[in-house]
Scaffold this active site. Sequence first.
Site, mmCIF file in Angstrom:
data_model
loop_
_atom_site.group_PDB
_atom_site.id
_atom_site.type_symbol
_atom_site.label_atom_id
_atom_site.label_comp_id
_atom_site.label_asym_id
_atom_site.label_seq_id
_atom_site.Cartn_x
_atom_site.Cartn_y
_atom_site.Cartn_z
ATOM 1 C CG HIS A 1 3.865 3.942 8.480
ATOM 2 N ND1 HIS A 1 3.935 4.831 7.428
ATOM 3 C CD2 HIS A 1 3.451 2.766 7.959
ATOM 4 C CE1 HIS A 1 3.575 4.203 6.325
ATOM 5 N NE2 HIS A 1 3.270 2.944 6.611
ATOM 6 C CE LYS B 1 27.399 -4.022 -8.760
ATOM 7 N NZ LYS B 1 27.552 -3.002 -9.798
ATOM 8 N NE ARG C 1 -1.710 -2.261 2.968
ATOM 9 C CZ ARG C 1 -1.826 -3.555 2.698
ATOM 10 N NH1 ARG C 1 -2.831 -3.979 1.993
ATOM 11 N NH2 ARG C 1 -0.931 -4.445 3.115
ATOM 12 C CB THR C 2 3.492 2.527 2.244
ATOM 13 O OG1 THR C 2 2.767 2.100 3.387
ATOM 14 C CG2 THR C 2 4.124 3.883 2.533
ATOM 15 N NE ARG D 1 7.410 0.775 4.807
ATOM 16 C CZ ARG D 1 6.188 0.244 4.716
ATOM 17 N NH1 ARG D 1 6.033 -0.993 4.293
ATOM 18 N NH2 ARG D 1 5.123 0.940 5.058
HETATM 19 C C1 NCD Z 1 2.166 -1.066 8.117
HETATM 20 C C2 NCD Z 1 3.666 -0.914 8.235
HETATM 21 O O1 NCD Z 1 4.399 -1.171 7.289
HETATM 22 O O2 NCD Z 1 4.072 -0.479 9.303
HETATM 23 N N1 NCD Z 1 1.710 -1.285 6.830
HETATM 24 C C3 NCD Z 1 1.340 -0.215 6.083
HETATM 25 O O3 NCD Z 1 2.155 0.581 5.705
HETATM 26 N N2 NCD Z 1 0.036 -0.056 5.820
HETATM 27 C C4 NCD Z 1 1.595 -2.017 9.079
HETATM 28 C C5 NCD Z 1 2.156 -3.395 9.142
HETATM 29 O O4 NCD Z 1 3.059 -3.775 8.427
HETATM 30 O O5 NCD Z 1 1.636 -4.134 9.978
#
Ligand code: NCD
Length: 296
Positions: free
Chosen positions: A126, A79, A51-52, A100
Amino acid sequence: MANFLSLKNFEKNELLKILSEAKQMEQNLYNSNTLFSSKILTAAFFEPSTRTKLSFFAAAQRLGMKTLDYLPEFSSLKKGESIEDTIKILEGYSDILVIRHYEEDIFSKLDTSIPLINAGNGTDEHPTQAVLDLYTIQKAFSKIDGLNFLIVGDLKNGRTVHSLLFALNNFDVSIKLFCPQELKLGKNFFSALDQDFLKRISYVSKLELTDIDVLYMTRIQYERFKGKKPKGLEKLYRLNPSILSKAKDNLIILHPLPRLEEIPKEVDSTKHAYYFKQAKNAVPIRMAIISYCLKK
Ligand code: NCD
């Protein structure tokens, strides 16, 4: 230009502005938008995402931007290149970076001249998820103040919960927390919250929905456990029909997703299930966040 890294002490005014800009973005989602058509957004995700990342790409493309997808497993990281060097290179190719990473302190190591957006730093935060959670709540109730929340699951490792609590610290809400004993919020966590807000937060020992307006479910973050991983912990708080039968008529259930067994599929067809709508709200919210970062 501004980074978007944390909701800890984030200005309430700015938060409300992002929410209202997202509303505008949503109303015009299908009109061609050329606001940032000369700009490139790069995603650098060192942990899995559905999703993100994709909603950031959708958001960028709805703003007329181009996108680049840096994939660590097919890159010079293999590498031995350092993340600092890699990010320096991506900075030269992009106007905004969405990152991320599995390290909590990753952003303190990076210094760029273009805006950085935190799409998840280890178990810490997040922030863009929390803003989309607020947006979903505001759409459902036309307000945030005055609502009762029950937040359930892996509170210790769930970064979405952390950012959500930092965001809710700005509002007049009451919060109940329910989790397996070993997955409570870290003690240090509370020091970042206002005294007034702390008075309105408490742990509960039973999963009960009476009086609750917003039920925020989360999965157990099994990948964060060191050593022997427990199994099926979410069964402790599975949302079965007898629990749900006591809910208020307008209860909404949110979940950042992915889910494990905490929300059975049967719940999807109830009027309470808001988690797929929530996931869809990611696009206008991330458009508004990109715009906040580039314009500010
Ligand atoms: C979340 C995350 O990556 O922290 N997912 C997301 O971005 N919707 C929640 C999760 O992984 O449980």
